[in-house]
Scaffold this motif. Structure first.
Motif, PDB file in Angstrom:
ATOM      1  N   LEU A 100       0.823  -1.209   0.000  1.00  0.00           N
ATOM      2  CA  LEU A 100       0.000   0.000   0.000  1.00  0.00           C
ATOM      3  C   LEU A 100       0.855   1.257   0.000  1.00  0.00           C
ATOM      4  O   LEU A 100       0.525   2.242  -0.666  1.00  0.00           O
ATOM      5  N   LEU A 101       1.963   1.235   0.719  1.00  0.00           N
ATOM      6  CA  LEU A 101       2.871   2.385   0.744  1.00  0.00           C
ATOM      7  C   LEU A 101       3.490   2.614  -0.630  1.00  0.00           C
ATOM      8  O   LEU A 101       3.560   3.748  -1.112  1.00  0.00           O
ATOM      9  N   ILE A 102       3.922   1.543  -1.279  1.00  0.00           N
ATOM     10  CA  ILE A 102       4.512   1.667  -2.616  1.00  0.00           C
ATOM     11  C   ILE A 102       3.486   2.206  -3.611  1.00  0.00           C
ATOM     12  O   ILE A 102       3.779   3.125  -4.383  1.00  0.00           O
ATOM     13  N   CYS A 103       2.273   1.665  -3.578  1.00  0.00           N
ATOM     14  CA  CYS A 103       1.238   2.125  -4.514  1.00  0.00           C
ATOM     15  C   CYS A 103       0.848   3.575  -4.253  1.00  0.00           C
ATOM     16  O   CYS A 103       0.671   4.357  -5.196  1.00  0.00           O
ATOM     17  N   THR A 104       0.729   3.946  -2.992  1.00  0.00           N
ATOM     18  CA  THR A 104       0.355   5.319  -2.652  1.00  0.00           C
ATOM     19  C   THR A 104       1.431   6.300  -3.073  1.00  0.00           C
ATOM     20  O   THR A 104       1.132   7.355  -3.650  1.00  0.00           O
ATOM     21  N   CYS A 105       2.690   5.977  -2.803  1.00  0.00           N
ATOM     22  CA  CYS A 105       3.785   6.874  -3.176  1.00  0.00           C
ATOM     23  C   CYS A 105       3.905   7.023  -4.685  1.00  0.00           C
ATOM     24  O   CYS A 105       4.129   8.127  -5.198  1.00  0.00           O
ATOM     25  N   ALA A 106       3.732   5.930  -5.409  1.00  0.00           N
ATOM     26  CA  ALA A 106       3.801   6.008  -6.868  1.00  0.00           C
ATOM     27  C   ALA A 106       2.654   6.850  -7.418  1.00  0.00           C
ATOM     28  O   ALA A 106       2.849   7.640  -8.348  1.00  0.00           O
ATOM     29  N   TYR A 107       1.469   6.716  -6.843  1.00  0.00           N
ATOM     30  CA  TYR A 107       0.324   7.513  -7.288  1.00  0.00           C
ATOM     31  C   TYR A 107       0.544   8.993  -6.990  1.00  0.00           C
ATOM     32  O   TYR A 107       0.296   9.850  -7.844  1.00  0.00           O
ATOM     33  N   LEU A 108       1.006   9.304  -5.782  1.00  0.00           N
ATOM     34  CA  LEU A 108       1.250  10.705  -5.428  1.00  0.00           C
ATOM     35  C   LEU A 108       2.321  11.329  -6.315  1.00  0.00           C
ATOM     36  O   LEU A 108       2.201  12.480  -6.729  1.00  0.00           O
TER      37      LEU A 108
END
Length: 83
Positions: free
Chosen positions: A16-24
């Motif tokens: 979730l952290l990886i996906c959130t950071c990539a989206y941001l």
């Protein structure tokens, strides 16, 4: 139980952290740069601390996006049907 001690929960939090950071970073490309600019003679920005860690997570999400997406799908199936 804490997410630190359970491997499945830790893996879920990391995905979730990886996906959130990539989206941001996709929405705002300079969000993890911390307002830094390249000084004369520098080759790249020095990313340290929390923003450096989040920048690295976003790079993992960008470069390995098919694998991260597949991992998220597998983790969702695991959480929905096996946990």
């Amino acid at each position: 139980m804490s997410a630190i001690f359970d491997f499945t929960s830790l893996l879920t939090v990391m995905l979730l952290l990886i996906c959130t950071c990539a989206y941001l970073r996709d929405m705002r490309p300079t969000i993890f740069d911390g307002g830094q600019t390249l000084q004369p003679g520098e080759m790249r920005l020095k990313r340290t601390g929390v923003t450096g860690f989040l920048w690295k997570m976003s790079r993992i999400g960008e470069r390995l996006s098919p694998y991260v997406g597949a991992s998220c799908a597998v983790m969702a199936i695991h959480i929905l049907f096996f946990k």
